[in-house]
Design a protein around this motif. Structure first.
Motif, PDB file in Angstrom:
ATOM      1  N   GLU A  55       0.848  -1.186   0.000  1.00  0.00           N
ATOM      2  CA  GLU A  55       0.000   0.000   0.000  1.00  0.00           C
ATOM      3  C   GLU A  55       0.887   1.241   0.000  1.00  0.00           C
ATOM      4  O   GLU A  55       1.976   1.238   0.590  1.00  0.00           O
ATOM      5  CB  GLU A  55      -0.912   0.043   1.231  1.00  0.00           C
ATOM      6  CG  GLU A  55      -1.910  -1.101   1.323  1.00  0.00           C
ATOM      7  CD  GLU A  55      -3.034  -0.996   0.310  1.00  0.00           C
ATOM      8  OE1 GLU A  55      -3.203   0.093  -0.285  1.00  0.00           O
ATOM      9  OE2 GLU A  55      -3.747  -1.998   0.123  1.00  0.00           O
ATOM     10  N   ASN A  56       0.401   2.311  -0.638  1.00  0.00           N
ATOM     11  CA  ASN A  56       1.131   3.570  -0.712  1.00  0.00           C
ATOM     12  C   ASN A  56       0.247   4.685  -0.164  1.00  0.00           C
ATOM     13  O   ASN A  56      -0.902   4.840  -0.588  1.00  0.00           O
ATOM     14  CB  ASN A  56       1.524   3.864  -2.162  1.00  0.00           C
ATOM     15  CG  ASN A  56       2.540   4.981  -2.296  1.00  0.00           C
ATOM     16  OD1 ASN A  56       2.373   6.061  -1.750  1.00  0.00           O
ATOM     17  ND2 ASN A  56       3.596   4.717  -3.049  1.00  0.00           N
ATOM     18  N   SER A  57       0.770   5.482   0.761  1.00  0.00           N
ATOM     19  CA  SER A  57      -0.056   6.520   1.397  1.00  0.00           C
ATOM     20  C   SER A  57      -0.049   7.841   0.641  1.00  0.00           C
ATOM     21  O   SER A  57      -0.774   8.770   1.027  1.00  0.00           O
ATOM     22  CB  SER A  57       0.418   6.761   2.831  1.00  0.00           C
ATOM     23  OG  SER A  57       1.653   7.447   2.849  1.00  0.00           O
ATOM     24  N   GLN A  58       0.787   7.955  -0.420  1.00  0.00           N
ATOM     25  CA  GLN A  58       0.838   9.171  -1.233  1.00  0.00           C
ATOM     26  C   GLN A  58       1.062  10.427  -0.375  1.00  0.00           C
ATOM     27  O   GLN A  58       0.397  11.435  -0.521  1.00  0.00           O
ATOM     28  CB  GLN A  58      -0.445   9.317  -2.061  1.00  0.00           C
ATOM     29  CG  GLN A  58      -0.761   8.115  -2.944  1.00  0.00           C
ATOM     30  CD  GLN A  58       0.304   7.854  -4.011  1.00  0.00           C
ATOM     31  OE1 GLN A  58       1.101   8.713  -4.329  1.00  0.00           O
ATOM     32  NE2 GLN A  58       0.324   6.640  -4.553  1.00  0.00           N
ATOM     33  N   THR A  59       2.024  10.333   0.536  1.00  0.00           N
ATOM     34  CA  THR A  59       2.469  11.406   1.438  1.00  0.00           C
ATOM     35  C   THR A  59       1.415  11.855   2.446  1.00  0.00           C
ATOM     36  O   THR A  59       1.544  12.913   3.056  1.00  0.00           O
ATOM     37  CB  THR A  59       2.989  12.648   0.666  1.00  0.00           C
ATOM     38  OG1 THR A  59       1.906  13.367   0.086  1.00  0.00           O
ATOM     39  CG2 THR A  59       3.981  12.268  -0.413  1.00  0.00           C
ATOM     40  N   ASP A  60       0.391  11.058   2.654  1.00  0.00           N
ATOM     41  CA  ASP A  60      -0.657  11.394   3.618  1.00  0.00           C
ATOM     42  C   ASP A  60      -0.432  10.608   4.904  1.00  0.00           C
ATOM     43  O   ASP A  60      -0.545   9.378   4.920  1.00  0.00           O
ATOM     44  CB  ASP A  60      -2.033  11.055   3.024  1.00  0.00           C
ATOM     45  CG  ASP A  60      -3.182  11.560   3.880  1.00  0.00           C
ATOM     46  OD1 ASP A  60      -3.165  11.341   5.102  1.00  0.00           O
ATOM     47  OD2 ASP A  60      -4.105  12.183   3.315  1.00  0.00           O
TER      48      ASP A  60
ATOM     49  N   ALA B 171      -1.228   6.685   6.004  1.00  0.00           N
ATOM     50  CA  ALA B 171      -0.134   5.810   6.446  1.00  0.00           C
ATOM     51  C   ALA B 171      -0.538   5.045   7.705  1.00  0.00           C
ATOM     52  O   ALA B 171      -0.298   3.835   7.823  1.00  0.00           O
ATOM     53  CB  ALA B 171       1.124   6.634   6.704  1.00  0.00           C
ATOM     54  N   SER B 172      -1.179   5.722   8.637  1.00  0.00           N
ATOM     55  CA  SER B 172      -1.647   5.067   9.869  1.00  0.00           C
ATOM     56  C   SER B 172      -2.697   4.010   9.566  1.00  0.00           C
ATOM     57  O   SER B 172      -2.698   2.925  10.162  1.00  0.00           O
ATOM     58  CB  SER B 172      -2.223   6.109  10.828  1.00  0.00           C
ATOM     59  OG  SER B 172      -1.229   7.017  11.243  1.00  0.00           O
TER      60      SER B 172
ATOM     61  N   ASN C  23      -4.305  -1.717   9.061  1.00  0.00           N
ATOM     62  CA  ASN C  23      -4.867  -2.816   8.270  1.00  0.00           C
ATOM     63  C   ASN C  23      -3.917  -4.005   8.218  1.00  0.00           C
ATOM     64  O   ASN C  23      -4.353  -5.156   8.296  1.00  0.00           O
ATOM     65  CB  ASN C  23      -5.175  -2.326   6.852  1.00  0.00           C
ATOM     66  CG  ASN C  23      -6.352  -1.368   6.799  1.00  0.00           C
ATOM     67  OD1 ASN C  23      -7.177  -1.347   7.705  1.00  0.00           O
ATOM     68  ND2 ASN C  23      -6.440  -0.577   5.737  1.00  0.00           N
ATOM     69  N   PHE C  24      -2.619  -3.726   8.076  1.00  0.00           N
ATOM     70  CA  PHE C  24      -1.640  -4.813   8.092  1.00  0.00           C
ATOM     71  C   PHE C  24      -1.711  -5.569   9.416  1.00  0.00           C
ATOM     72  O   PHE C  24      -1.684  -6.807   9.451  1.00  0.00           O
ATOM     73  CB  PHE C  24      -0.224  -4.270   7.896  1.00  0.00           C
ATOM     74  CG  PHE C  24       0.081  -3.774   6.504  1.00  0.00           C
ATOM     75  CD1 PHE C  24      -0.667  -4.178   5.416  1.00  0.00           C
ATOM     76  CD2 PHE C  24       1.144  -2.906   6.285  1.00  0.00           C
ATOM     77  CE1 PHE C  24      -0.382  -3.740   4.126  1.00  0.00           C
ATOM     78  CE2 PHE C  24       1.450  -2.453   5.010  1.00  0.00           C
ATOM     79  CZ  PHE C  24       0.679  -2.862   3.935  1.00  0.00           C
ATOM     80  N   ALA C  25      -1.775  -4.817  10.513  1.00  0.00           N
ATOM     81  CA  ALA C  25      -1.819  -5.442  11.833  1.00  0.00           C
ATOM     82  C   ALA C  25      -3.083  -6.271  11.996  1.00  0.00           C
ATOM     83  O   ALA C  25      -3.048  -7.375  12.560  1.00  0.00           O
ATOM     84  CB  ALA C  25      -1.739  -4.374  12.920  1.00  0.00           C
ATOM     85  N   ALA C  26      -4.207  -5.774  11.478  1.00  0.00           N
ATOM     86  CA  ALA C  26      -5.471  -6.513  11.578  1.00  0.00           C
ATOM     87  C   ALA C  26      -5.416  -7.817  10.803  1.00  0.00           C
ATOM     88  O   ALA C  26      -6.079  -8.793  11.171  1.00  0.00           O
ATOM     89  CB  ALA C  26      -6.620  -5.643  11.071  1.00  0.00           C
TER      90      ALA C  26
ATOM     91  N   ILE D 132       8.555   1.976   4.437  1.00  0.00           N
ATOM     92  CA  ILE D 132       9.459   2.715   3.564  1.00  0.00           C
ATOM     93  C   ILE D 132       9.257   4.211   3.778  1.00  0.00           C
ATOM     94  O   ILE D 132       8.211   4.758   3.468  1.00  0.00           O
ATOM     95  CB  ILE D 132       9.234   2.340   2.090  1.00  0.00           C
ATOM     96  CG1 ILE D 132       9.400   0.824   1.892  1.00  0.00           C
ATOM     97  CG2 ILE D 132      10.208   3.092   1.189  1.00  0.00           C
ATOM     98  CD1 ILE D 132       9.132   0.346   0.475  1.00  0.00           C
ATOM     99  N   ALA D 133      10.273   4.851   4.334  1.00  0.00           N
ATOM    100  CA  ALA D 133      10.354   6.285   4.659  1.00  0.00           C
ATOM    101  C   ALA D 133       9.923   6.532   6.110  1.00  0.00           C
ATOM    102  O   ALA D 133       9.158   5.756   6.699  1.00  0.00           O
ATOM    103  CB  ALA D 133       9.554   7.150   3.700  1.00  0.00           C
ATOM    104  N   THR D 134      10.435   7.621   6.652  1.00  0.00           N
ATOM    105  CA  THR D 134      10.296   7.911   8.082  1.00  0.00           C
ATOM    106  C   THR D 134       8.853   7.975   8.582  1.00  0.00           C
ATOM    107  O   THR D 134       8.516   7.325   9.577  1.00  0.00           O
ATOM    108  CB  THR D 134      11.039   9.210   8.427  1.00  0.00           C
ATOM    109  OG1 THR D 134      12.412   9.077   8.060  1.00  0.00           O
ATOM    110  CG2 THR D 134      10.955   9.517   9.918  1.00  0.00           C
ATOM    111  N   PRO D 135       7.952   8.748   7.953  1.00  0.00           N
ATOM    112  CA  PRO D 135       6.584   8.819   8.488  1.00  0.00           C
ATOM    113  C   PRO D 135       5.898   7.452   8.529  1.00  0.00           C
ATOM    114  O   PRO D 135       5.160   7.157   9.477  1.00  0.00           O
ATOM    115  CB  PRO D 135       5.873   9.775   7.518  1.00  0.00           C
ATOM    116  CG  PRO D 135       6.971  10.607   6.937  1.00  0.00           C
ATOM    117  CD  PRO D 135       8.127   9.664   6.796  1.00  0.00           C
TER     118      PRO D 135
END
Length: 382
Positions: A121-126, A130-131, A136-139, A148-151
């Motif tokens: 999944e990609n959050s597109q800088t949002d 991202a959260s 969803n991964f955890a669920a 991938i990337a700090t945020p």
């Protein structure tokens, strides 16, 4: 009396038959049924104890509970893996990280489509998205999250620690400033990975060699990205030694970039990029505005140079991803826990240049730099 004797005979025969049946079910006379709580068995037998299946499988594989990290039956007994990859933005360097990550896993025998399922999944800088992605991964109870990337890494750690899911990050400029690692490099929990810390001194030295008369160096950065704040401070501390004054301009979102770029280009002799995800995602806008004013823009890695930045002393993000994938493989296989591995940094920086960008700007790159270039690009990638 006769009828009573017949009843006794029938009862005795039934007892004999029942005894034979029990003997057949129990096996040989010296077989001892296991105590479910003891975990012990007699020689030549196998105990079936659902509560201990994971420990038995782990022991057979030579993996102790401390080495395996997670303690669920699923993670200790499986031969296939599910990994969630959360990427904060869409641009070449982060894409290279993701591809390198999968390559690193494959080199360690964990290959997508064979024994690996990837959720991407990609959050597109949002940051909000991202959260949601890592929640969803955890669920879905993934075995590991690659952030991938700090945020994205910060969000993943928050979600992962609640579910006891290890997190391996990449392209995190300063894990200490991001509160993902302690000052000595040790992880704050079940999270570790690789840093794309910029070689600031080498970048400044390279810019000075190409532009001997430049005085002001402009930098756009996102105020909410911890990685960028740390890099700005390092630039400000190092720049005077190379005769530069740093002009930094912060933005809060992609929408701010056009006006911020216009303002910055009025004050700077040249511009250098960080590994700022929001800024890099809008790099074409910045390059277009800079080219109209004939102001050179320097990149921080190879993909930015391909897009039209003049040059960079940067990292190969595919190599960074490979290194990250190998770390993740060690965690998935139970060879190490994430909390046992300090974050890693690729120390070597290579010189990349774009001769077409130099031609457009009327700039000659010194021979000693072009001779040392790992790659030279003769066109600008659209």
């Amino acid at each position: 009396m006769k009828k009573s004797m017949q009843s006794i005979i029938i009862t005795a025969a039934a007892a004999v038959l029942m005894g034979a049946a029990l003997t057949a079910c129990a096996g040989s006379p010296d077989t001892v049924l296991p105590d479910p709580d003891s975990g012990s068995t007699a020689p030549g037998t196998t105990a079936v104890n659902p509560r201990n299946d994971a420990q038995n499988a782990s022991a057979a594989a030579g993996i102790s509970p401390s080495e395996s990290g997670r303690t669920s039956d699923k993670s200790l007994t499986q031969k296939t893996y599910t990994v969630g990859i959360g990427q904060f933005a869409s641009h070449g360097s982060l894409d290279n990280c993701r591809e390198g990550f999968l390559l690193g896993l494959s080199q360690e025998g964990i290959t997508e489509g064979q024994n690996l399922t990837v959720l991407y999944e990609n959050s597109q800088t949002d940051g909000g998205i991202a959260s949601q992605i890592v929640s969803n991964f955890a669920a879905r109870d993934v075995d590991l999250i690659c952030a991938i990337a700090t945020p994205m890494a910060q969000s993943a750690y928050g979600a992962g620690r609640k579910q006891d899911i290890p997190v391996i990050y990449t392209a995190v400029t300063d894990p200490v400033a991001a509160e993902l690692a302690r000052a000595d490099g040790t992880p704050v929990g079940e999270i570790t990975g690789t840093s794309d810390k910029l070689p600031v001194a080498k970048q400044l030295q390279m810019i000075r060699a190409i532009l001997p008369d430049a005085g002001t160096l402009g930098i756009l950065f996102t105020t909410s990205e911890v990685n960028s704040l740390a890099a700005i401070e390092e630039y400000k501390a190092s720049a005077p030694a190379y005769g530069f004054e740093i002009v930094a301009m912060g933005i809060s979102s992609t929408a701010d970039i056009p006006l911020a770029a216009d303002s910055l280009l009025q004050k700077a002799d040249c511009v250098t990029n960080l590994t700022d995800n929001t800024v890099v995602a809008s790099l074409p806008v910045i390059l277009d505005k800079a080219s109209q004013k004939n102001i050179p823009v320097f990149g921080s890695e190879i993909e930015q140079v391909k897009m039209g930045c003049l040059a960079a002393m940067g990292l190969d993000y595919t190599d960074l991803g490979i290194q990250t994938g190998k770390m993740a493989a060690a965690v998935l296989k139970g060879e190490k826990r994430a909390c046992e591995m300090n974050f890693q940094v690729i120390e070597e920086a290579a010189f990349y240049c774009n001769t077409k960008a130099a031609e457009n700007l009327g700039i000659t790159i010194p021979d000693e730099l072009t001779a040392s270039a790992r790659e030279r690009f003769t066109e600008i990638m659209q």
